[in-house]
Design a protein around this motif. Structure first.
Motif, PDB file in Angstrom:
ATOM      1  N   CYS A  25      20.180 -16.183  12.286  1.00  0.00           N
ATOM      2  CA  CYS A  25      21.185 -15.298  11.696  1.00  0.00           C
ATOM      3  C   CYS A  25      21.768 -15.890  10.428  1.00  0.00           C
ATOM      4  O   CYS A  25      21.952 -15.174   9.438  1.00  0.00           O
ATOM      5  N   LEU A  58      19.068 -15.638   7.689  1.00  0.00           N
ATOM      6  CA  LEU A  58      18.816 -14.266   7.265  1.00  0.00           C
ATOM      7  C   LEU A  58      19.972 -13.707   6.441  1.00  0.00           C
ATOM      8  O   LEU A  58      19.754 -12.982   5.471  1.00  0.00           O
ATOM      9  N   VAL A  59      21.201 -14.047   6.817  1.00  0.00           N
ATOM     10  CA  VAL A  59      22.353 -13.603   6.030  1.00  0.00           C
ATOM     11  C   VAL A  59      22.350 -14.279   4.669  1.00  0.00           C
ATOM     12  O   VAL A  59      22.617 -13.643   3.650  1.00  0.00           O
ATOM     13  N   LEU A  64      20.168 -10.464   3.681  1.00  0.00           N
ATOM     14  CA  LEU A  64      20.131  -9.364   4.646  1.00  0.00           C
ATOM     15  C   LEU A  64      21.557  -9.053   5.106  1.00  0.00           C
ATOM     16  O   LEU A  64      22.400  -9.952   5.177  1.00  0.00           O
ATOM     17  N   ALA A  68      20.700  -8.731  10.175  1.00  0.00           N
ATOM     18  CA  ALA A  68      20.328 -10.114  10.472  1.00  0.00           C
ATOM     19  C   ALA A  68      20.466 -10.415  11.959  1.00  0.00           C
ATOM     20  O   ALA A  68      19.611 -11.077  12.553  1.00  0.00           O
TER      21      ALA A  68
END
Length: 94
Positions: free
Chosen positions: A31, A34-35, A39, A44
């Motif tokens: 997470c 991805l953030v 995203l 995410a």
């Protein structure tokens, strides 16, 4: 309790508990990465959950497929410590 039933019980506990802790620590890393890649947070988290579900299943299968009992313990411990440590350092600035 015979040796084989002890092995099965130990592998079950290691697979369920260690696999859960290792995959939850990987969830934090997924997470955060991805953030930071751009995203949206909701996307995410959704993608992280999907990836961690596959990872958890692979860890469960692998912990019963490996011949030595110490390998899953070592790998799960390293994953847990490294992922939570990395998540602490990456997420600490936010």
């Amino acid at each position: 309790m015979s040796a084989s039933s002890f092995q099965v019980a130990a592998r079950t506990i290691i697979a369920i508990g260690g696999g859960y802790l290792a995959s939850s620590s990987a969830m934090a890393i997924f997470c955060l990465l991805l953030v930071s890649a751009g995203l949206a947070r909701a996307d995410a988290v959704t993608l992280g959950i999907l990836l961690v579900f596959v990872l958890y299943l692979c860890l469960l299968i692998w912990s019963f497929a490996v011949s030595a009992l110490w390998r899953p313990i070592t790998v799960f411990s390293l994953l847990i410590v490294s992922d939570y440590g990395l998540a602490f350092f990456i997420g600490h600035g936010r």
